[in-house]
Design a protein around this motif. Structure first.
Motif, mmCIF file in Angstrom:
data_model
loop_
_atom_site.group_PDB
_atom_site.id
_atom_site.type_symbol
_atom_site.label_atom_id
_atom_site.label_comp_id
_atom_site.label_asym_id
_atom_site.label_seq_id
_atom_site.Cartn_x
_atom_site.Cartn_y
_atom_site.Cartn_z
ATOM 1 N N TYR A 1 0.817 -1.213 0.000
ATOM 2 C CA TYR A 1 0.000 0.000 0.000
ATOM 3 C C TYR A 1 0.853 1.265 0.000
ATOM 4 O O TYR A 1 0.530 2.238 -0.687
ATOM 5 N N SER A 2 1.944 1.263 0.733
ATOM 6 C CA SER A 2 2.848 2.423 0.722
ATOM 7 C C SER A 2 3.397 2.669 -0.681
ATOM 8 O O SER A 2 3.464 3.807 -1.146
ATOM 9 N N LYS A 3 3.779 1.601 -1.358
ATOM 10 C CA LYS A 3 4.296 1.694 -2.727
ATOM 11 C C LYS A 3 3.257 2.287 -3.676
ATOM 12 O O LYS A 3 3.605 2.924 -4.668
ATOM 13 N N HIS A 4 1.977 2.118 -3.348
ATOM 14 C CA HIS A 4 0.895 2.630 -4.190
ATOM 15 C C HIS A 4 0.293 3.918 -3.654
ATOM 16 O O HIS A 4 -0.851 4.260 -3.962
ATOM 17 N N GLY A 5 1.069 4.656 -2.864
ATOM 18 C CA GLY A 5 0.682 6.005 -2.462
ATOM 19 C C GLY A 5 -0.134 6.145 -1.199
ATOM 20 O O GLY A 5 -0.561 7.248 -0.859
ATOM 21 N N PHE A 6 -0.360 5.063 -0.463
ATOM 22 C CA PHE A 6 -1.086 5.158 0.801
ATOM 23 C C PHE A 6 -0.126 5.585 1.908
ATOM 24 O O PHE A 6 1.036 5.184 1.927
ATOM 25 N N CYS A 7 -0.628 6.393 2.835
ATOM 26 C CA CYS A 7 0.156 6.854 3.983
ATOM 27 C C CYS A 7 -0.412 6.256 5.263
ATOM 28 O O CYS A 7 -1.622 6.158 5.422
ATOM 29 N N GLU A 8 0.479 5.882 6.149
ATOM 30 C CA GLU A 8 0.056 5.380 7.455
ATOM 31 C C GLU A 8 -0.292 6.578 8.327
ATOM 32 O O GLU A 8 0.547 7.430 8.572
ATOM 33 N N CYS A 9 -1.558 6.651 8.765
ATOM 34 C CA CYS A 9 -1.970 7.866 9.462
ATOM 35 C C CYS A 9 -2.602 7.643 10.834
ATOM 36 O O CYS A 9 -2.787 8.603 11.564
ATOM 37 N N GLU A 10 -2.912 6.415 11.206
ATOM 38 C CA GLU A 10 -3.485 6.170 12.529
ATOM 39 C C GLU A 10 -3.133 4.758 12.972
ATOM 40 O O GLU A 10 -3.442 3.788 12.290
#
Length: 147
Positions: free
Chosen positions: A116-125
């Motif tokens: 998911y990080s590789k596809h632009g998702f950010c860890e936010c919570e």
């Protein structure tokens, strides 16, 4: 590879992909439901209300994704096809007409977090997991279209 909308008739196949993939990727995750309960869940709770896309290689289903109201609720690929691009293609198809998407991922699921990080998702919570069914620490990740 063909990506198409899943049908009610795909519920059993989707449930099997879900169970097999979860067991392989997350053997530490508690198993809370029977295979029959999984089929019931996808047939009555997911397919009627979510956008569910299924990836097929020939006549064989190799993965699926479901989204609903800005949430990516499921993305599972059969373990023998991990790393073959099916997850990426399903994710691209599901978010093609969306501007924002969020999801929950277990903290220990390093492979999914990386994907998911590789596809632009950010860890936010980050949570302790007390609000999910498995009671396992998780992370909410989000993605927003750049344009």
């Amino acid at each position: 590879m063909i990506i198409e909308e899943a049908l009610f008739a795909d519920a059993k196949t989707i449930a099997k992909i879900h169970r097999t993939s979860r067991q392989e990727a997350m053997p530490w995750l508690p198993v809370l439901h029977t295979p029959e309960e999984d089929i019931w869940y996808f047939k009555t709770m997911v397919l009627p209300v979510e956008k569910v896309l299924i990836a097929r290689e020939g006549v064989h289903a190799v993965g699926f994704i479901s989204v609903n109201q800005g949430w990516l609720n499921h993305l599972y690929i059969t373990p023998d096809r991990w790393g073959s691009g099916f997850g990426t293609k399903l994710l691209q198809a599901a978010r093609s007409d969306l501007s924002y998407l969020q999801l929950w991922v277990f903290q220990k699921n390093a492979r999914a977090r990386h994907f998911y990080s590789k596809h632009g998702f950010c860890e936010c919570e980050f949570t302790d997991g007390q609000n999910n069914e498995e009671k396992v620490p998780d992370i909410r990740m989000d993605w927003a279209r750049d344009d």
